[in-house]
Design a protein around this motif. Structure first.
Motif, PDB file in Angstrom:
ATOM      1  N   ASP A  47       0.815  -1.216   0.000  1.00  0.00           N
ATOM      2  CA  ASP A  47       0.000   0.000   0.000  1.00  0.00           C
ATOM      3  C   ASP A  47       0.852   1.271   0.000  1.00  0.00           C
ATOM      4  OD1 ASP A  47      -2.723   0.972   0.031  1.00  0.00           O
ATOM      5  OD2 ASP A  47      -2.239   1.811   2.005  1.00  0.00           O
ATOM      6  N   THR A 113      -4.889  -6.549  -0.637  1.00  0.00           N
ATOM      7  CA  THR A 113      -5.653  -5.301  -0.725  1.00  0.00           C
ATOM      8  C   THR A 113      -7.087  -5.532  -0.246  1.00  0.00           C
ATOM      9  OG1 THR A 113      -4.300  -4.614  -2.589  1.00  0.00           O
ATOM     10  CG2 THR A 113      -6.378  -3.438  -2.301  1.00  0.00           C
ATOM     11  N   LYS A 143     -10.846  -0.164  -1.024  1.00  0.00           N
ATOM     12  CA  LYS A 143      -9.888  -1.281  -1.056  1.00  0.00           C
ATOM     13  C   LYS A 143     -10.599  -2.576  -1.452  1.00  0.00           C
ATOM     14  CE  LYS A 143      -6.313   1.090   0.384  1.00  0.00           C
ATOM     15  NZ  LYS A 143      -5.364   1.570  -0.624  1.00  0.00           N
TER      16      LYS A 143
END
Ligand SMILES: C[S@@+](CC[C@H](N)C(=O)[O-])C[C@H]1O[C@@H](n2cnc3c(N)ncnc32)[C@H](O)[C@@H]1O
Length: 362
Positions: A47, A113, A143
């Motif tokens: 991320d 994710t 996400k």
């Protein structure tokens, strides 16, 4: 190969054997915590963009990484040393680099994710949300949409493509309801130069991610996006009728939010507005009680946590036969039914349907 033969030998609990000295027992009992922290640390690598930085051919110093990404040196240093001790990164003369073990995580990014970026907050709310008077757990919708589409790149998008081949006369235009970051449409438009597309996504973060991706791929002229639920969108005016509507892992969201009536209304609205339409529906078969299958590697690593978060976040998974009955009750006919390529997912849990309005004479 049978599911039982594919069972995950290294799962988090199989190492907890009974007996042994106190410290041995403690180490075994702490393995889930070790994995919990490791999953979060790997997700943060992706991320933050650090994973890409560390994947370069030359090692990068902590100072350089901190400068490049605007990060706190001391905290970054702690993260890198932690990952070094877990064998994910290597500490070399010029700085840090991904270890071969770390490199092996690259293609699993979308699973991190979705499950960590999207649903870690939901898992942490399980205790509160178990109470009979509690609200559903929250999730990070952006996400979820981005991660889900990233996973679909490997499984549901190729499945959608196969199902599209069964549309008589071909598919020149497509409407994706619950499109996440519009990865389906971007990939399909990349492959089929004449394809025109509409994408509909209610989550603000998912919708913004879709705008960005469509722009990045230069597809603004071919993919039109709207921020809306499926139900609201189907009441709007759409110029022209699409050849196909895609509902990728969306019907169980509508079922959780609006109940059976909401699903029936959405399907009825689609066929009423576009009588010649073909629908592509992808769902996960909720075979949570199929114990031999649920012991397989991918089922334990992915589908077991996947099945867990749904009831906590207002989503209602169903068995495949439920959906097949629902399609028939809504006047739809199953033109084709397919599964994900077993080389990608051998569980057979992900199922895709090509549907059309049932002909009057059956
Ligand atoms: C699991 S993701 C699937 C994303 C993508 N379709 C795929 O197949 O990977 C579900 C998506 O449906 C969206 N969604 C949730 N409720 C919806 C609704 N009522 N109408 C349309 N989309 C919805 C979510 O915001 C999310 O992006």
């Amino acid at each position: 190969m049978k599911a039982s033969e594919r069972s995950a030998s290294s799962d988090a609990t199989s190492t907890v054997a009974i007996g042994g000295a106190f410290e041995d027992r403690l180490v075994r009992a702490l393995q889930p915590i070790r994995r919990f922290v490791l999953a979060i640390a790997i997700y943060q690598l992706f991320d933050s963009g650090l994973f890409k930085d560390l994947a370069q051919s030359r090692p990068v110093s902590t100072h350089e990484l901190a400068r490049r990404r605007g990060l706190d040196y001391e905290r970054l240093d702690a993260l890198l040393r932690y990952l070094r001790n877990e064998g994910i990164v290597l500490q070399l003369e010029g700085g840090f680099a991904l270890a071969p073990l770390g490199e092996a995580f690259a293609e699993a990014e979308p699973w991190y994710t979705m499950l960590v970026g999207g649903y870690a907050e939901s898992f942490l709310q399980i205790g509160r949300a178990l109470r009979s008077d509690a609200d559903a757990a929250t999730r990070n919708g952006a996400k979820v949409g981005v991660g889900s589409c990233g996973i679909s790149h490997y499984d549901a998008i190729p499945l959608t493509r196969e199902l599209m081949n069964g549309i008589p006369g071909g598919c020149r235009s497509i409407l994706d309801l619950g499109c996440g970051n519009a990865l389906y449409l971007s990939e399909l438009c990349g492959e089929i130069p004449s394809l025109e597309a509409w994408g509909v996504e209610p989550d603000e973060g998912g919708y913004q991610a879709a705008i960005e991706l469509v722009k990045e791929r230069g597809l603004e002229g071919r993919i039109r996006l709207a921020r809306s639920t499926a139900a609201e969108f189907l009441q709007r005016d759409l110029v022209g009728a699409p050849d196909a509507v895609v509902l990728g892992f969306v019907l169980h969201e509508i079922l959780g939010q609006e109940g059976e009536h909401g699903v029936e209304l959405a399907l009825a609205r689609i066929v009423d507005r576009f009588p010649a339409i073909h629908l592509i529906v992808i769902e996960v078969d909720w075979r949570v009680d199929d114990l031999p299958e649920m012991q397989s590697g991918l089922a334990l690593a992915y589908y077991n946590p996947y099945f867990l978060f749904h009831p906590f976040t207002r989503q209602r998974l169903q068995r495949a036969d439920y959906w097949e009955r629902k399609f028939r009750d809504c006047g739809l006919e199953i033109v084709d039914k397919r599964f994900v390529d077993p080389a990608v997912d051998s569980t057979g849990l992900e199922v895709g349907y090509l549907l059309s309005k049932a002909s009057a004479v059956q």
